[in-house]
Design a protein around this motif. Structure first.
Motif, PDB file in Angstrom:
ATOM      1  N   LEU A 115       0.820  -1.212   0.000  1.00 36.10           N
ATOM      2  CA  LEU A 115       0.000   0.000   0.000  1.00 36.10           C
ATOM      3  C   LEU A 115       0.855   1.263   0.000  1.00 36.10           C
ATOM      4  O   LEU A 115       0.489   2.252  -0.625  1.00 36.10           O
ATOM      5  CB  LEU A 115      -0.953   0.000   1.187  1.00 36.10           C
ATOM      6  N   ILE A 116       1.983   1.233   0.701  1.00 38.09           N
ATOM      7  CA  ILE A 116       2.872   2.402   0.698  1.00 38.09           C
ATOM      8  C   ILE A 116       3.310   2.699  -0.736  1.00 38.09           C
ATOM      9  O   ILE A 116       3.258   3.842  -1.199  1.00 38.09           O
ATOM     10  CB  ILE A 116       4.096   2.156   1.607  1.00 38.09           C
ATOM     11  N   PHE A 117       3.719   1.656  -1.454  1.00 39.09           N
ATOM     12  CA  PHE A 117       4.187   1.866  -2.831  1.00 39.09           C
ATOM     13  C   PHE A 117       3.033   2.262  -3.756  1.00 39.09           C
ATOM     14  O   PHE A 117       3.145   3.196  -4.548  1.00 39.09           O
ATOM     15  CB  PHE A 117       4.891   0.621  -3.365  1.00 39.09           C
ATOM     16  N   ILE A 118       1.922   1.547  -3.674  1.00 39.97           N
ATOM     17  CA  ILE A 118       0.808   1.811  -4.592  1.00 39.97           C
ATOM     18  C   ILE A 118       0.208   3.186  -4.327  1.00 39.97           C
ATOM     19  O   ILE A 118       0.022   3.991  -5.247  1.00 39.97           O
ATOM     20  CB  ILE A 118      -0.256   0.708  -4.467  1.00 39.97           C
ATOM     21  N   LEU A 119      -0.108   3.477  -3.073  1.00 38.85           N
ATOM     22  CA  LEU A 119      -0.738   4.767  -2.765  1.00 38.85           C
ATOM     23  C   LEU A 119       0.245   5.922  -2.939  1.00 38.85           C
ATOM     24  O   LEU A 119      -0.152   7.002  -3.371  1.00 38.85           O
ATOM     25  CB  LEU A 119      -1.311   4.755  -1.353  1.00 38.85           C
ATOM     26  N   GLY A 120       1.507   5.703  -2.628  1.00 37.41           N
ATOM     27  CA  GLY A 120       2.502   6.746  -2.869  1.00 37.41           C
ATOM     28  C   GLY A 120       2.607   7.074  -4.347  1.00 37.41           C
ATOM     29  O   GLY A 120       2.709   8.244  -4.740  1.00 37.41           O
ATOM     30  N   PHE A 121       2.545   6.050  -5.180  1.00 36.80           N
ATOM     31  CA  PHE A 121       2.613   6.235  -6.626  1.00 36.80           C
ATOM     32  C   PHE A 121       1.383   6.976  -7.144  1.00 36.80           C
ATOM     33  O   PHE A 121       1.474   7.765  -8.085  1.00 36.80           O
ATOM     34  CB  PHE A 121       2.734   4.866  -7.305  1.00 36.80           C
ATOM     35  N   LEU A 122       0.220   6.746  -6.539  1.00 37.61           N
ATOM     36  CA  LEU A 122      -1.016   7.370  -7.010  1.00 37.61           C
ATOM     37  C   LEU A 122      -1.266   8.749  -6.388  1.00 37.61           C
ATOM     38  O   LEU A 122      -1.695   9.678  -7.068  1.00 37.61           O
ATOM     39  CB  LEU A 122      -2.209   6.455  -6.704  1.00 37.61           C
ATOM     40  N   VAL A 123      -1.038   8.877  -5.103  1.00 37.19           N
ATOM     41  CA  VAL A 123      -1.438  10.088  -4.389  1.00 37.19           C
ATOM     42  C   VAL A 123      -0.415  11.215  -4.578  1.00 37.19           C
ATOM     43  O   VAL A 123      -0.807  12.377  -4.716  1.00 37.19           O
ATOM     44  CB  VAL A 123      -1.675   9.786  -2.893  1.00 37.19           C
ATOM     45  N   LEU A 177       0.690  16.725  -6.172  1.00 40.70           N
ATOM     46  CA  LEU A 177       1.517  17.698  -6.891  1.00 40.70           C
ATOM     47  C   LEU A 177       0.706  18.415  -7.973  1.00 40.70           C
ATOM     48  O   LEU A 177       0.828  19.639  -8.143  1.00 40.70           O
ATOM     49  CB  LEU A 177       2.733  16.999  -7.504  1.00 40.70           C
ATOM     50  N   TRP A 178      -0.108  17.683  -8.687  1.00 39.60           N
ATOM     51  CA  TRP A 178      -0.929  18.293  -9.745  1.00 39.60           C
ATOM     52  C   TRP A 178      -1.910  19.302  -9.146  1.00 39.60           C
ATOM     53  O   TRP A 178      -2.047  20.424  -9.659  1.00 39.60           O
ATOM     54  CB  TRP A 178      -1.677  17.203 -10.519  1.00 39.60           C
ATOM     55  N   VAL A 179      -2.575  18.926  -8.074  1.00 38.75           N
ATOM     56  CA  VAL A 179      -3.509  19.849  -7.419  1.00 38.75           C
ATOM     57  C   VAL A 179      -2.749  21.065  -6.901  1.00 38.75           C
ATOM     58  O   VAL A 179      -3.216  22.212  -7.032  1.00 38.75           O
ATOM     59  CB  VAL A 179      -4.276  19.133  -6.276  1.00 38.75           C
TER      60      VAL A 179
END
Ligand SMILES: [Zn+2]
Length: 127
Positions: free
Chosen positions: A62-70, A75-77
């Motif tokens: 979850l750290i890797f997956i959510l870090g990659f997504l969030v 940054l975009w927001v």
């Protein structure tokens, strides 16, 4: 050595197990007693679940997956809006906590299902 009868053809798929957070053998019994405590055995088929411990694996995934997504989303927001920092802190804390708590049970169920399928020494044998 004891021959273990795994009816893998009848076993539900990994995604179904994770989605339902269910027993890796039958897919019907609940996997957890409480939020994250693995039940001692499946109430539907009697599979001993006591030897299945996913450890920190689901949290690392979850750290890797959510870090990659969030992180790119934050940054975009941050680059396209003029939110104050306190609003970023509130919004992204809620997003990360919500996604983490929402995905932790399915991730743990998926890791336990993988253990059941690939670690035959803990699959059906009582400890
Ligand atoms: Zn079961």
């Amino acid at each position: 050595m004891t021959e273990i009868d795994h009816d893998d053809a009848a076993a539900p798929g990994l995604a179904a197990i994770a989605w339902r957070v269910a027993c890796p053998r039958c897919g019907r019994g609940p996997l957890f007693d409480g939020f994250l405590a693995v039940a001692p055995e499946c109430r539907a088929c009697g599979l001993s679940l006591a030897g299945h411990d996913s450890g920190d694996g689901p949290a690392v995934f979850l750290i890797f997956i959510l870090g990659f997504l969030v992180t790119p989303a934050a940054l975009w927001v941050g680059m396209t809006t003029a939110w104050p920092l306190w609003l970023h802190a509130v919004v992204w804390t809620v997003v990360v906590l919500g996604l983490t708590l929402g995905m932790l049970r399915p991730a743990k169920a998926a890791v336990i299902a993988l253990q059941y399928r690939h670690r035959r020494d803990v699959s059906d044998e009582p400890l």
